[in-house]
Design an enzyme around this catalytic site. Structure first.
Site, mmCIF file in Angstrom:
data_model
loop_
_atom_site.group_PDB
_atom_site.id
_atom_site.type_symbol
_atom_site.label_atom_id
_atom_site.label_comp_id
_atom_site.label_asym_id
_atom_site.label_seq_id
_atom_site.Cartn_x
_atom_site.Cartn_y
_atom_site.Cartn_z
ATOM 1 N N LEU A 15 13.900 -0.481 18.666
ATOM 2 C CA LEU A 15 12.527 -0.295 18.205
ATOM 3 C C LEU A 15 11.638 -1.419 18.765
ATOM 4 C CD1 LEU A 15 10.548 1.240 16.238
ATOM 5 C CD2 LEU A 15 11.224 -0.415 14.484
ATOM 6 N N GLU A 49 9.853 -4.579 20.754
ATOM 7 C CA GLU A 49 9.508 -4.872 22.145
ATOM 8 C C GLU A 49 8.926 -6.287 22.211
ATOM 9 O OE1 GLU A 49 6.956 -1.834 23.729
ATOM 10 O OE2 GLU A 49 8.461 -0.263 23.400
ATOM 11 N N ALA A 53 5.645 -6.033 20.522
ATOM 12 C CA ALA A 53 5.573 -5.149 19.342
ATOM 13 C C ALA A 53 6.765 -5.431 18.435
ATOM 14 C CB ALA A 53 5.547 -3.683 19.769
ATOM 15 N N ARG A 85 36.638 -33.185 -3.434
ATOM 16 C CA ARG A 85 35.904 -34.394 -3.030
ATOM 17 C C ARG A 85 35.702 -35.321 -4.228
ATOM 18 N NH1 ARG A 85 34.706 -37.904 0.937
ATOM 19 N NH2 ARG A 85 32.639 -38.837 0.628
ATOM 20 N N GLU A 138 14.998 -6.502 10.898
ATOM 21 C CA GLU A 138 14.666 -5.262 10.167
ATOM 22 C C GLU A 138 13.386 -5.458 9.347
ATOM 23 O OE1 GLU A 138 17.472 -2.500 8.819
ATOM 24 O OE2 GLU A 138 19.047 -3.202 10.169
HETATM 25 C C1 LIG Z 1 18.817 -11.814 16.371
HETATM 26 C C2 LIG Z 1 17.871 -10.653 16.299
HETATM 27 C C3 LIG Z 1 18.367 -9.356 16.320
HETATM 28 C C4 LIG Z 1 17.484 -8.273 16.290
HETATM 29 N N1 LIG Z 1 17.988 -6.993 16.398
HETATM 30 C C5 LIG Z 1 17.117 -5.960 16.576
HETATM 31 C C6 LIG Z 1 17.601 -4.645 16.910
HETATM 32 O O1 LIG Z 1 18.822 -4.418 17.006
HETATM 33 N N2 LIG Z 1 16.697 -3.679 17.140
HETATM 34 C C7 LIG Z 1 15.349 -3.880 17.064
HETATM 35 O O2 LIG Z 1 14.605 -2.936 17.289
HETATM 36 N N3 LIG Z 1 14.861 -5.102 16.735
HETATM 37 C C8 LIG Z 1 15.710 -6.150 16.513
HETATM 38 N N4 LIG Z 1 15.215 -7.417 16.209
HETATM 39 C C9 LIG Z 1 13.770 -7.621 16.168
HETATM 40 C C10 LIG Z 1 13.242 -8.010 14.798
HETATM 41 O O3 LIG Z 1 13.241 -6.899 13.944
HETATM 42 C C11 LIG Z 1 11.859 -8.633 15.005
HETATM 43 O O4 LIG Z 1 12.069 -9.907 15.576
HETATM 44 C C12 LIG Z 1 11.059 -8.732 13.734
HETATM 45 O O5 LIG Z 1 10.698 -7.469 13.290
HETATM 46 C C13 LIG Z 1 9.818 -9.606 13.892
HETATM 47 O O6 LIG Z 1 9.087 -9.282 15.023
HETATM 48 P P1 LIG Z 1 8.621 -10.454 16.017
HETATM 49 O O7 LIG Z 1 9.826 -11.252 16.334
HETATM 50 O O8 LIG Z 1 7.851 -9.857 17.136
HETATM 51 O O9 LIG Z 1 7.671 -11.367 15.133
HETATM 52 P P2 LIG Z 1 6.083 -11.156 14.898
HETATM 53 O O10 LIG Z 1 5.804 -9.752 14.513
HETATM 54 O O11 LIG Z 1 5.362 -11.718 16.069
HETATM 55 O O12 LIG Z 1 5.858 -12.086 13.636
HETATM 56 C C14 LIG Z 1 5.629 -13.491 13.732
HETATM 57 C C15 LIG Z 1 5.281 -14.006 12.330
HETATM 58 O O13 LIG Z 1 4.070 -13.382 11.889
HETATM 59 C C16 LIG Z 1 4.279 -12.766 10.628
HETATM 60 N N5 LIG Z 1 3.455 -11.562 10.509
HETATM 61 C C17 LIG Z 1 3.280 -10.577 11.420
HETATM 62 N N6 LIG Z 1 2.464 -9.633 10.950
HETATM 63 C C18 LIG Z 1 2.124 -10.008 9.688
HETATM 64 C C19 LIG Z 1 1.284 -9.462 8.676
HETATM 65 N N7 LIG Z 1 0.669 -8.292 8.822
HETATM 66 N N8 LIG Z 1 1.149 -10.164 7.508
HETATM 67 C C20 LIG Z 1 1.797 -11.334 7.331
HETATM 68 N N9 LIG Z 1 2.599 -11.903 8.244
HETATM 69 C C21 LIG Z 1 2.763 -11.249 9.407
HETATM 70 C C22 LIG Z 1 5.763 -12.437 10.603
HETATM 71 O O14 LIG Z 1 6.237 -12.259 9.268
HETATM 72 C C23 LIG Z 1 6.355 -13.649 11.293
HETATM 73 O O15 LIG Z 1 6.488 -14.702 10.354
HETATM 74 C C24 LIG Z 1 16.093 -8.499 16.196
HETATM 75 C C25 LIG Z 1 15.610 -9.814 16.157
HETATM 76 C C26 LIG Z 1 16.471 -10.876 16.228
HETATM 77 C C27 LIG Z 1 15.897 -12.288 16.245
#
Ligand SMILES: Cc1cc2nc3c(=O)[nH]c(=O)nc-3n(C[C@H](O)[C@H](O)[C@H](O)COP(=O)(O)OP(=O)(O)OC[C@H]3O[C@@H](n4cnc5c(N)ncnc54)[C@H](O)[C@@H]3O)c2cc1C
Length: 368
Positions: free
Chosen positions: A114, A116, A119, A257, A353
């Site tokens: 899902l 990107e 995204a 300990r 997730e």
């Molecule tokens: C080890 C790992 C495994 C993963 N596995 C998968 C997978 O198998 N498949 C898959 O599709 N994805 C996977 N993911 C992706 C994961 O779901 C995303 O990293 C996550 O959803 C956050 O997206 P982002 O990293 O782009 O953070 P961002 O969306 O950029 O968020 C950055 C910060 O802003 C905050 N934020 C963003 N929008 C809002 C809002 N509206 N209100 C308040 N706070 C907000 C977030 O909470 C976060 O603290 C994985 C990620 C990791 C690190």
């Protein structure tokens, strides 16, 4: 019985490799072999497709017990469910037959694509494109952070089929590792769950038959979100297992300990910390199991409960593992003891997730 069986297996066949898997950041092959040999690698697959037919609660218990000894390994059953649930929820009978049987047999794993690069929380802002060409779809784009990428044979990929319609213009597809144009990025260098490979998935003019679409055109985002309603509970289970593992280790340590001439377990300050840890874990467990029952029944408040369980249990896991490090003092801060790994592993459960901020958005929109 299930818990006892998984616990014995996990302690005998998975725990001995957990530290090495973390240290070497390598895929937990021993865990995959042990889980597959005991039909625990994808327990959620219904019996009619050759699976074990475990319900949502049984699946949670399997993931919890594996995570208790090795969080990286718990992503094998968890992500097999995440990747294949879109097919189970919305796929045609032919897709189910084709893709669930190899998964159930242990011949193939399933990943979920899902996210990107641009995204994440705003998953509907994805750019990966699928364009129809006769009886085929042609996919182009980059999926990021894909768990078990490269290890999995099958990938549920969400892609834009109608850019005008935003979330209603997204469709879901099954892509195979062997499809021409599929490739993977270098493994991410992570804080925790180092044994679980996380890589980019590149889709470069990947041409797949039209019948690989999961459900109707335009329903992919809805399927992706419905999937998460169910699978966030498996992340709660993972968090629960990590926290329980840390508590169990700390409980043993404080009896051994000695400081000030007696076991540190004799100090009330230490006892109160352990009591709080156990109390929080039990609250997380009750919420997670109740959510699993709702997942199984398809209750109308599942969206709230799944988000609540994931958010609560992952916050508990972070607190409890941090306290476990504290209880081991300086020793807890070293890689000679497992609790620092558990603390690093716990962190991801607050992020993937959907971050816990996103869980709070989901809960606020679906207040009971
Ligand atoms: C080890 C790992 C495994 C993963 N596995 C998968 C997978 O198998 N498949 C898959 O599709 N994805 C996977 N993911 C992706 C994961 O779901 C995303 O990293 C996550 O959803 C956050 O997206 P982002 O990293 O782009 O953070 P961002 O969306 O950029 O968020 C950055 C910060 O802003 C905050 N934020 C963003 N929008 C809002 C809002 N509206 N209100 C308040 N706070 C907000 C977030 O909470 C976060 O603290 C994985 C990620 C990791 C690190």
């Amino acid at each position: 019985m299930l818990r006892d069986a998984v616990r014995s297996l996990a302690e005998a066949k998975i725990a001995p490799y957990a530290a090495a898997v973390d240290e070497e950041a390598r895929f937990p092959r021993e865990a995959l072999d042990a889980l597959t040999a005991n039909d625990l690698h994808a327990v959620h697959v219904p019996e009619e497709y050759g699976g074990a037919g475990a319900d949502a609660l049984a699946t949670v218990i399997v993931i919890e017990e594996v995570a208790r000894v090795c969080a990286s390994s718990s992503l094998i059953p968890a992500v097999n469910k995440l990747g294949s649930l879109p097919v189970i929820l919305s796929g045609s009978e032919a897709l189910k037959k084709k893709y669930l049987a190899p998964l159930a047999k242990g011949d193939a794993m399933f990943s979920y694509c899902l996210s990107e690069p641009d995204a994440g929380s705003d998953a509907a802002g994805m750019k990966t494109r699928a364009v129809r060409d006769g009886d085929t779809w042609v996919l182009n784009g980059v999926k990021r952070w894909i768990t078990n990428a490269g290890e999995s044979e099958y990938y549920t990929v969400m892609a834009v089929t109608d850019p005008e319609k935003r979330s209603k213009g997204i469709s879901a597809f099954v892509v195979e590792k062997s499809d021409e144009g599929v490739s993977f990025g270098a493994p991410e260098k992570k804080l925790g769950i180092k044994g679980s490979p996380t890589r980019e998935v590149y889709l470069d003019d990947v041409r797949i038959p039209a019948d690989r679409m999961i459900g109707e055109e335009g329903t992919g985002f809805a399927t992706a979100m419905k999937t998460l309603d169910h699978t966030r509970i498996t992340i709660a289970a993972q968090a629960l297992g990590i926290a329980q593992g840390a508590l169990d280790y700390a409980k043993g340590y404080v009896k051994e300990r000695k400081q000030f001439g007696k076991p540190i377990a004799d100090f009330q300050g230490v006892q109160f910390m352990l009591a709080d840890m156990a109390m929080k874990i039990e609250a997380a467990r009750q919420l997670t199991y109740a959510a699993a029952a709702k997942s199984e029944r398809g209750d109308s408040d599942l969206t709230f409960q799944g988000a609540a369980a994931k958010c609560f249990a992952s916050d508990v896991a972070m607190e409890v593992t941090t306290d476990a490090v504290q209880l081991l003092g300086g020793y807890g801060y070293t890689r000679d003891y497992p609790v620092e790994r558990m603390m690093r592993d716990a962190k991801i459960t607050q992020i993937y997730e959907g971050t816990n901020q996103v869980q709070r958005i989901v809960m606020a929109r679906n207040l009971p």
